[in-house]
Design an enzyme around this catalytic site. Structure first.
Site, PDB file in Angstrom:
ATOM      1  N   LYS A 159       0.806  -1.224   0.000  1.00 49.07           N
ATOM      2  CA  LYS A 159       0.000   0.000   0.000  1.00 49.07           C
ATOM      3  C   LYS A 159       0.837   1.271   0.000  1.00 49.07           C
ATOM      4  O   LYS A 159       0.350   2.336  -0.352  1.00 49.07           O
ATOM      5  CB  LYS A 159      -0.979  -0.009   1.159  1.00 49.07           C
ATOM      6  N   SER A 175      -8.616   0.034   7.239  1.00 48.74           N
ATOM      7  CA  SER A 175      -8.508  -0.942   8.314  1.00 48.74           C
ATOM      8  C   SER A 175      -7.044  -1.161   8.674  1.00 48.74           C
ATOM      9  O   SER A 175      -6.725  -2.030   9.449  1.00 48.74           O
ATOM     10  CB  SER A 175      -9.151  -2.264   7.894  1.00 48.74           C
ATOM     11  N   GLU A 179     -10.103 -13.964  -2.540  1.00 49.94           N
ATOM     12  CA  GLU A 179     -10.798 -13.349  -1.409  1.00 49.94           C
ATOM     13  C   GLU A 179     -10.999 -14.356  -0.291  1.00 49.94           C
ATOM     14  O   GLU A 179     -11.056 -15.558  -0.541  1.00 49.94           O
ATOM     15  CB  GLU A 179     -12.214 -12.938  -1.847  1.00 49.94           C
ATOM     16  N   GLY A 224     -15.992 -13.236   2.790  1.00 50.31           N
ATOM     17  CA  GLY A 224     -16.186 -11.891   2.226  1.00 50.31           C
ATOM     18  C   GLY A 224     -16.012 -11.898   0.724  1.00 50.31           C
ATOM     19  O   GLY A 224     -15.155 -11.213   0.179  1.00 50.31           O
ATOM     20  N   ASP A 268     -17.511 -10.667  -1.856  1.00 49.63           N
ATOM     21  CA  ASP A 268     -18.264  -9.677  -2.640  1.00 49.63           C
ATOM     22  C   ASP A 268     -17.701  -9.521  -4.052  1.00 49.63           C
ATOM     23  O   ASP A 268     -18.447  -9.326  -5.007  1.00 49.63           O
ATOM     24  CB  ASP A 268     -18.271  -8.318  -1.932  1.00 49.63           C
ATOM     25  N   SER A 297       1.124  -9.743  -0.190  1.00 43.02           N
ATOM     26  CA  SER A 297       0.807  -8.314  -0.149  1.00 43.02           C
ATOM     27  C   SER A 297       1.271  -7.588   1.092  1.00 43.02           C
ATOM     28  O   SER A 297       1.454  -6.367   1.052  1.00 43.02           O
ATOM     29  CB  SER A 297      -0.698  -8.132  -0.341  1.00 43.02           C
TER      30      SER A 297
HETATM   31  C1  LIG Z   1      -5.230  -3.639   1.435  1.00 46.15           C
HETATM   32  C2  LIG Z   1      -4.630  -4.972   1.409  1.00 46.15           C
HETATM   33  C3  LIG Z   1      -5.072  -5.947   0.516  1.00 46.15           C
HETATM   34  C4  LIG Z   1      -6.217  -5.709  -0.435  1.00 46.15           C
HETATM   35  O1  LIG Z   1      -5.922  -4.677  -1.322  1.00 46.15           O
HETATM   36  P1  LIG Z   1      -7.076  -3.955  -2.165  1.00 46.15           P
HETATM   37  O2  LIG Z   1      -6.375  -2.993  -3.015  1.00 46.15           O
HETATM   38  O3  LIG Z   1      -8.004  -3.304  -1.180  1.00 46.15           O
HETATM   39  O4  LIG Z   1      -7.799  -5.030  -2.886  1.00 46.15           O
HETATM   40  C5  LIG Z   1      -4.425  -7.161   0.497  1.00 46.15           C
HETATM   41  N1  LIG Z   1      -3.398  -7.421   1.339  1.00 46.15           N
HETATM   42  C6  LIG Z   1      -2.962  -6.522   2.225  1.00 46.15           C
HETATM   43  C7  LIG Z   1      -1.827  -6.887   3.110  1.00 46.15           C
HETATM   44  C8  LIG Z   1      -3.553  -5.259   2.288  1.00 46.15           C
HETATM   45  O5  LIG Z   1      -3.104  -4.376   3.174  1.00 46.15           O
END
Ligand SMILES: *Cc1c(COP(=O)(O)O)cnc(C)c1O
Length: 323
Positions: A55, A80, A206, A210, A212, A307
């Site tokens: 992010k 979050s 997902e 959840g 969606d 991620s």
């Molecule tokens: C935010 C996040 C996601 C999901 O990312 P989106 O862009 O909202 O789909 C997945 N993994 C981690 C660690 C995140 O912080």
């Protein structure tokens, strides 16, 4: 209403903007993962990104693209967790004030880290209050610019740089597995994959509770769900964005789901075999392959975006000690 969807060009611009600020994270491989999956797996380690998740890419790109006046007025956002830290850190690096609206039950580690980066945190109850309303109200009162966690052109473009680097580093892929919350990472990744590896099948993953995104893709329109409960706290979004869904429905092959026990098994795999800390949400893409939610042909080249790695250590110890 006509939407201007982000393009791969936007990802290329984002790449230049974050260069030298975001880490070009390593790509790890594992013989054990390859043996278990029958594939060739390439793990893009965004758990090793600055502030511990991809992010930072989108957050930094979004703030860097504000006008000087907007930068002076500051930035507000809701999250979050990881987007909050991304905005807080990016704000500090770019000298922009930040306010973060966060659920009361967000992980303690994420809340503390956000405050340490110098942001002001305001909390709300995610079962009774609507964060969009709160954010919009505060934005009107303060004149700050709202940077949402996923449905924003510069955020999506920034998130797409991780997949761009991955494909540049390892070459074309047959599959790309991406964690899915609101879809910023998936949409950005799909833009990069379509440009750099046109035959690559891009999958969103997902939490089962959840789903969606999966429902939305099946229905052809954005479906809203009730607040889900899952250990994948970064993927508890209730609906995809307009921009993210626009790219996802065009460029993504399908969306699959995994269960919390499958995420725990995958987290343990990363700790035990690859010696890396991956948070529950960060395990979604890998779990789909390693736990068999998606069947793939033998020897397929599979990219996986890990991620993030921000997990409360007490909770992490609990996950690792599950049988
Ligand atoms: C935010 C996040 C996601 C999901 O990312 P989106 O862009 O909202 O789909 C997945 N993994 C981690 C660690 C995140 O912080």
């Amino acid at each position: 209403m006509s939407l201007v969807l982000p393009t791969y060009d936007d990802v290329v611009h984002a790449s230049a903007t974050i260069k030298g600020v975001a880490h070009r994270t390593p790509v790890m491989t594992s013989r054990t993962a390859d043996r278990l999956s029958g594939a060739q797996m390439f793990f893009k380690c965004e758990n090793l990104q600055r502030m511990g998740a991809f992010k930072f890419r989108g957050g930094y790109n979004a703030i860097a693209n504000l006008t000087p006046e907007q930068k002076r007025a500051g930035v507000i956002t809701f999250s979050s967790g990881n987007h909050a830290q991304a905005i807080a850190l990016s704000g500090r690096l770019l000298n922009v004030a930040t306010i973060i609206i966060m659920p009361e039950d967000a992980p303690a580690a994420k809340k503390a880290a956000t405050e340490e980066y110098g942001a002001t945190v305001v909390t709300y109850d995610r079962y009774t209050q609507n964060r969009d309303d709160i954010a919009r109200q505060m934005q009107e009162q303060t004149g700050m610019t709202l940077i949402p966690p996923y449905d924003h052109l510069h955020v999506i473009a920034g998130q797409g740089t991780a997949a761009k680097e991955l494909i540049e580093d390892v070459g074309e892929l047959d599959y790309l597995m991406v964690c899915l919350g609101g879809g910023g990472l998936l949409a950005g990744s799909a833009l990069s994959a379509k440009a750099l590896s046109p035959n690559c099948k891009v999958y969103g993953v997902e939490p089962e509770a959840g789903n969606d995104g999966q429902q939305s893709l099946r229905k052809g329109e954005v479906v809203r769900i009730e607040p889900p409960r899952s250990i994948a706290d970064g993927a508890l979004t209730l609906y995809l964005g307009q921009l993210t869904f626009g790219v996802i429905k065009r460029d993504v092959t399908d969306i699959v789901t995994v269960t919390d026990p499958q995420l725990v098994k995958t987290m343990k795999f990363f700790a035990e075999r690859m010696k890396i800390v991956v948070e529950p949400t960060g395990c979604l893409g890998a779990a789909a392959i390693l736990q068999g939610a998606l069947a793939i042909p033998k020897d397929a080249r599979v990219g996986v975006i890990l991620s993030g790695g921000n997990v409360d250590l007490k909770e992490y110890a609990g996950f690792l000690s599950q049988p």
